[in-house]
Design an enzyme around this catalytic site. Structure first.
Site, PDB file in Angstrom:
ATOM      1  CE1 TYR A 130      -4.475  25.601  76.784  1.00 19.21           C
ATOM      2  CE2 TYR A 130      -5.734  26.747  78.474  1.00 19.21           C
ATOM      3  CZ  TYR A 130      -5.632  26.226  77.193  1.00 19.21           C
ATOM      4  OH  TYR A 130      -6.672  26.356  76.329  1.00 19.21           O
ATOM      5  CE  LYS A 183       1.775  23.767  61.759  1.00 15.18           C
ATOM      6  NZ  LYS A 183       0.928  23.900  60.567  1.00 15.18           N
ATOM      7  CG  ASP A 216      -2.166  22.985  59.285  1.00 17.92           C
ATOM      8  OD1 ASP A 216      -1.679  22.130  60.038  1.00 17.92           O
ATOM      9  OD2 ASP A 216      -1.633  23.313  58.216  1.00 17.92           O
ATOM     10  CG  ASP A 244     -14.924  26.082  71.848  1.00 14.07           C
ATOM     11  OD1 ASP A 244     -15.159  25.252  72.736  1.00 14.07           O
ATOM     12  OD2 ASP A 244     -14.884  27.311  72.044  1.00 14.07           O
TER      13      ASP A 244
END
Ligand code: ATP
Length: 353
Positions: A130, A183, A216, A244
């Site tokens: 961010y 990741k 992923d 989401d």
């Protein structure tokens, strides 16, 4: 108890009206002594006082540990230099609200892609990718030349440690399982540090199981087996995206309540945005906003040990469940014909029953 209510932009005022009515009904039933105080932020405040997050409102939030923030249309804001701060950033960074707690669960009567799920995403809220909040000074995104854009991702041991601790503490009150999402196969240094801290915290919680999944693979597993997750802990951007996805799986974006929390305070803020496409049309689903307020009451009650507030929060969730169980109360996003106001009326009635 004072609750500061900041309606925000687009659908913000409509869903806030429902939450306010629900809190008033809850107060009437449980005698909680709530004092609901509304203040303008966002585009309305910009028009009136030239700031989207006025300084006196920030001061009032500082003095009010229980605040409910509505969604904001930051994409429509003028540049920050003209007085249009992102209110989400201002509160998350300003009050160091490092944990964004976002539950997603299937509810009786609500059509959903997932057969059954009940998980909570614990998202780091103050660093990561961010750009507007990860630097002491300046911005984490910059363009050395017109055709080269760079972004810096900030991961700290302290930030990773405290979000991991929040996740393990939460898991202890639930099904005692934490899944850390990263990741680390590509971002070996930054996600390596994140996982180092998650594993260190896990040692202090031998009763809680830890596993880890590459982001992923997580996006896929969430769709195939959402029921296998309990508490999911992850960095800022991954948490934003996965929450989401989880919300949609459980029925839709309009259902996902959330709070931003530190160890000292929490601010309710639904996971969804301001949905300008349906603003002012009595179409928004207020569930996520109401459930964010419910989480705020629950969070406050768990800190203060106030049993009546605990009961009131449980009653509010049960009332939401009973309203959602009847398809006649469903708004358009979940396949129904009810309006925001009609949902609110049904909720107030259910709280009184
Ligand atoms: P942000 O970047 O702030 O998350 P966004 O523009 O990416 O916001 P949202 O505003 O969260 O996305 O929502 C995307 C779409 O989902 C909206 O345009 C709207 O159609 C739908 N939606 C979101 N929230 C609700 C809600 N409470 N009720 C009904 N529909 C909603």
């Amino acid at each position: 108890m004072k609750i500061l209510i900041l309606p925000g932009d687009a659908i913000g005022p409509e869903i806030t009206a429902v939450t306010k009515a629900a809190l008033e009904a809850l107060d009437f039933r449980f005698g909680l002594g709530l004092e609901l105080v509304e203040r303008e932020i966002g585009l309305a405040a910009f028009k009136n006082v030239g700031r989207t997050m006025p300084e006196d409102v920030m001061e009032e939030i500082r003095d009010t540990p229980t605040t409910i923030l509505g969604p904001v249309s930051t994409m429509d804001y003028p540049p920050e230099a003209q007085g249009a701060d992102n209110p989400s950033k201002a509160i998350r960074k300003g009050f160091d609200l490092f944990a964004n707690i976002r539950p997603s669960k299937t509810r009786k009567g609500v059509p959903s892609m997932a057969k059954s799920m009940d998980l909570v995403i614990v998202r780091e809220n103050t660093e990561g990718f961010y750009a507007d909040r990860s630097m002491f000074m300046g911005n984490g995104e910059f363009m050395p030349t017109p055709d080269l854009a760079l972004a810096v991702r900030k991961i700290t041991a302290e930030g990773s440690n405290r979000i991991a601790r929040a996740a393990f503490e939460l898991a202890r009150t639930r099904r005692k399982k934490v899944t850390a999402v990263h990741k680390g196969n590509v971002m070996r240094v930054s996600d390596g540090l994140f996982m180092r801290e998650v594993r260190a915290v896990a040692e202090e919680f031998p009763d809680v199981e830890l596993d880890d999944v590459i982001v992923d693979a997580m996006a896929a597993r969430l769709i195939r087996h959402p029921e296998t997750f309990d508490v999911v802990v992850t960095t800022n951007m991954f948490g934003d995206i996965l929450s989401d996805e989880a919300s949609e799986l459980s029925g839709g974006l309009g259902l996902g309540g959330a709070i931003n929390a530190s160890n000292e305070r929490a601010i309710a803020q639904a996971a969804h945005g301001s949905a300008p496409d349906i603003a002012g049309q009595n179409k928004a689903n207020p569930t996520a906003h109401v459930m964010s307020a419910q989480m705020l009451l629950q969070w406050t009650a768990s800190r203060s040990g106030d049993n009546e507030l605990t009961n009131a929060a449980a009653h509010l969730e049960a009332a939401v469940d009973s309203v959602l169980a009847d398809p006649a109360n469903h708004t358009g996003d979940i396949g129904g014909n009810a309006g925001t106001r009609e949902f609110g009326e049904a909720l107030v009635k259910a709280i009184g029953e």
